[in-house]
Design a protein around this motif. Structure first.
Motif, PDB file in Angstrom:
ATOM      1  N   LEU A 174      20.776  -3.785 -19.225  1.00 33.82           N
ATOM      2  CA  LEU A 174      20.710  -2.329 -19.302  1.00 33.82           C
ATOM      3  C   LEU A 174      21.023  -1.724 -17.945  1.00 33.82           C
ATOM      4  CD1 LEU A 174      17.448  -1.610 -21.348  1.00 33.82           C
ATOM      5  CD2 LEU A 174      19.820  -1.388 -22.110  1.00 33.82           C
ATOM      6  N   ALA A 175      21.517  -0.510 -17.955  1.00 36.04           N
ATOM      7  CA  ALA A 175      21.665   0.286 -16.737  1.00 36.04           C
ATOM      8  C   ALA A 175      20.471   1.224 -16.709  1.00 36.04           C
ATOM      9  CB  ALA A 175      22.969   1.061 -16.759  1.00 36.04           C
ATOM     10  N   ARG A 176      19.559   0.999 -15.772  1.00 31.62           N
ATOM     11  CA  ARG A 176      18.312   1.767 -15.741  1.00 31.62           C
ATOM     12  C   ARG A 176      18.362   2.880 -14.701  1.00 31.62           C
ATOM     13  NH1 ARG A 176      14.252  -0.558 -18.670  1.00 31.62           N
ATOM     14  NH2 ARG A 176      14.703  -2.696 -19.291  1.00 31.62           N
ATOM     15  N   PRO A 177      18.142   4.118 -15.130  1.00 31.99           N
ATOM     16  CA  PRO A 177      18.031   5.204 -14.154  1.00 31.99           C
ATOM     17  C   PRO A 177      16.834   4.960 -13.233  1.00 31.99           C
ATOM     18  CG  PRO A 177      18.289   6.054 -16.381  1.00 31.99           C
ATOM     19  CD  PRO A 177      18.037   4.578 -16.498  1.00 31.99           C
ATOM     20  N   VAL A 178      17.022   5.281 -11.968  1.00 33.97           N
ATOM     21  CA  VAL A 178      15.971   5.129 -10.966  1.00 33.97           C
ATOM     22  C   VAL A 178      15.437   6.502 -10.564  1.00 33.97           C
ATOM     23  CG1 VAL A 178      15.461   4.272  -8.638  1.00 33.97           C
ATOM     24  CG2 VAL A 178      17.054   3.022 -10.100  1.00 33.97           C
ATOM     25  N   ASP A 179      16.352   7.448 -10.319  1.00 36.92           N
ATOM     26  CA  ASP A 179      15.987   8.793  -9.878  1.00 36.92           C
ATOM     27  C   ASP A 179      16.928   9.813 -10.503  1.00 36.92           C
ATOM     28  OD1 ASP A 179      13.897   8.382  -7.789  1.00 36.92           O
ATOM     29  OD2 ASP A 179      15.495   7.242  -6.818  1.00 36.92           O
ATOM     30  N   VAL A 180      16.403  11.028 -10.672  1.00 42.88           N
ATOM     31  CA  VAL A 180      17.209  12.163 -11.128  1.00 42.88           C
ATOM     32  C   VAL A 180      16.959  13.288 -10.137  1.00 42.88           C
ATOM     33  CG1 VAL A 180      17.673  13.791 -13.000  1.00 42.88           C
ATOM     34  CG2 VAL A 180      16.905  11.462 -13.537  1.00 42.88           C
ATOM     35  N   SER A 181      18.028  13.943  -9.688  1.00 44.22           N
ATOM     36  CA  SER A 181      17.881  14.996  -8.695  1.00 44.22           C
ATOM     37  C   SER A 181      18.893  16.111  -8.921  1.00 44.22           C
ATOM     38  CB  SER A 181      18.071  14.415  -7.286  1.00 44.22           C
ATOM     39  OG  SER A 181      17.927  15.427  -6.309  1.00 44.22           O
ATOM     40  N   LEU A 182      18.619  17.241  -8.301  1.00 40.49           N
ATOM     41  CA  LEU A 182      19.531  18.377  -8.294  1.00 40.49           C
ATOM     42  C   LEU A 182      20.052  18.634  -6.878  1.00 40.49           C
ATOM     43  CD1 LEU A 182      17.396  20.541 -10.695  1.00 40.49           C
ATOM     44  CD2 LEU A 182      19.752  19.805 -11.144  1.00 40.49           C
ATOM     45  N   SER A 183      19.796  17.708  -5.956  1.00 43.24           N
ATOM     46  CA  SER A 183      20.140  17.885  -4.541  1.00 43.24           C
ATOM     47  C   SER A 183      21.378  17.079  -4.134  1.00 43.24           C
ATOM     48  CB  SER A 183      18.966  17.457  -3.667  1.00 43.24           C
ATOM     49  OG  SER A 183      19.369  17.384  -2.315  1.00 43.24           O
ATOM     50  N   TYR A 184      22.333  17.753  -3.493  1.00 36.95           N
ATOM     51  CA  TYR A 184      23.489  17.062  -2.921  1.00 36.95           C
ATOM     52  C   TYR A 184      23.034  16.054  -1.870  1.00 36.95           C
ATOM     53  CZ  TYR A 184      27.952  19.039  -4.484  1.00 36.95           C
ATOM     54  OH  TYR A 184      29.083  19.352  -5.182  1.00 36.95           O
TER      55      TYR A 184
END
Length: 183
Positions: free
Chosen positions: A100-110
């Motif tokens: 699986l490809a597991r998300p680690v973090d989600v952000s709205l910051s460049y």
């Protein structure tokens, strides 16, 4: 201490078949959606066909930090503001033989996306919906202070250098002495 503004989201990753004999599948980010309690907390398969799979990874907190307001401003001022999702492939294949490809973090910051990319991590992006853009924009308007422009020194104050970058000097005096001897 007041809590930071945050959203709870889920990430949908897509595994798609590609025409490549060394790598028959690839992972991409499909979407970031609002988290719902019915999603639970464990990843789950949403769709499976011979050409693709879609996996839901629930319960990611996206927080806004005052010290990263410039990163949100840069995202909002881009032509297409987006979610940035940092993900990693599993180390070992699962029971079905694939990873699986597991998300680690989600952000709205460049800035977050830039740090992850500098570390050579996998980062994908998808557009941010209008209500989320408006939420981030309100935060940016409240907290963003652009850095004041610094006055540029005139070129006359810059040190002289030759074409190789070495220090150089200019003299307005006439050469003295002379060596040619008119006698």
């Amino acid at each position: 201490m007041p809590s930071r503004p945050s959203l709870s989201v889920a990430v949908v990753m897509r595994r798609e078949r590609i025409d490549n004999r060394w790598q028959p599948w690839r992972w991409t980010l499909a979407d970031v959606v609002p988290h719902e309690d019915v999603f639970g907390t464990a990843p789950r398969l949403l769709l499976q066909t011979g050409a693709e799979e879609r996996w839901l990874f629930p319960a990611f907190a996206v927080e806004l930090f005052r010290d990263d307001v410039e990163g949100y401003h840069l995202n909002l001022s881009s032509p297409a503001p987006c979610w940035f999702v940092h993900w990693r492939p599993d180390e070992e294949p699962g029971a079905d033989g694939h990873m699986l490809a597991r998300p680690v973090d989600v952000s709205l910051s460049y800035h977050d996306a830039g740090r992850w990319l500098d570390a050579q991590e996998n980062v994908d992006q998808v557009p941010v919906p209008a209500p989320v853009r408006e939420w981030v924009q309100a935060f940016v308007q409240e907290h963003y202070q652009p850095e004041p422009k610094r006055r540029r020194r005139p070129d006359s104050f810059r040190p002289l250098t030759d074409r190789f970058g070495n220090p150089a000097s200019v003299s307005t005096e006439k050469p003295r002495g002379g060596g040619g001897g008119h006698g």
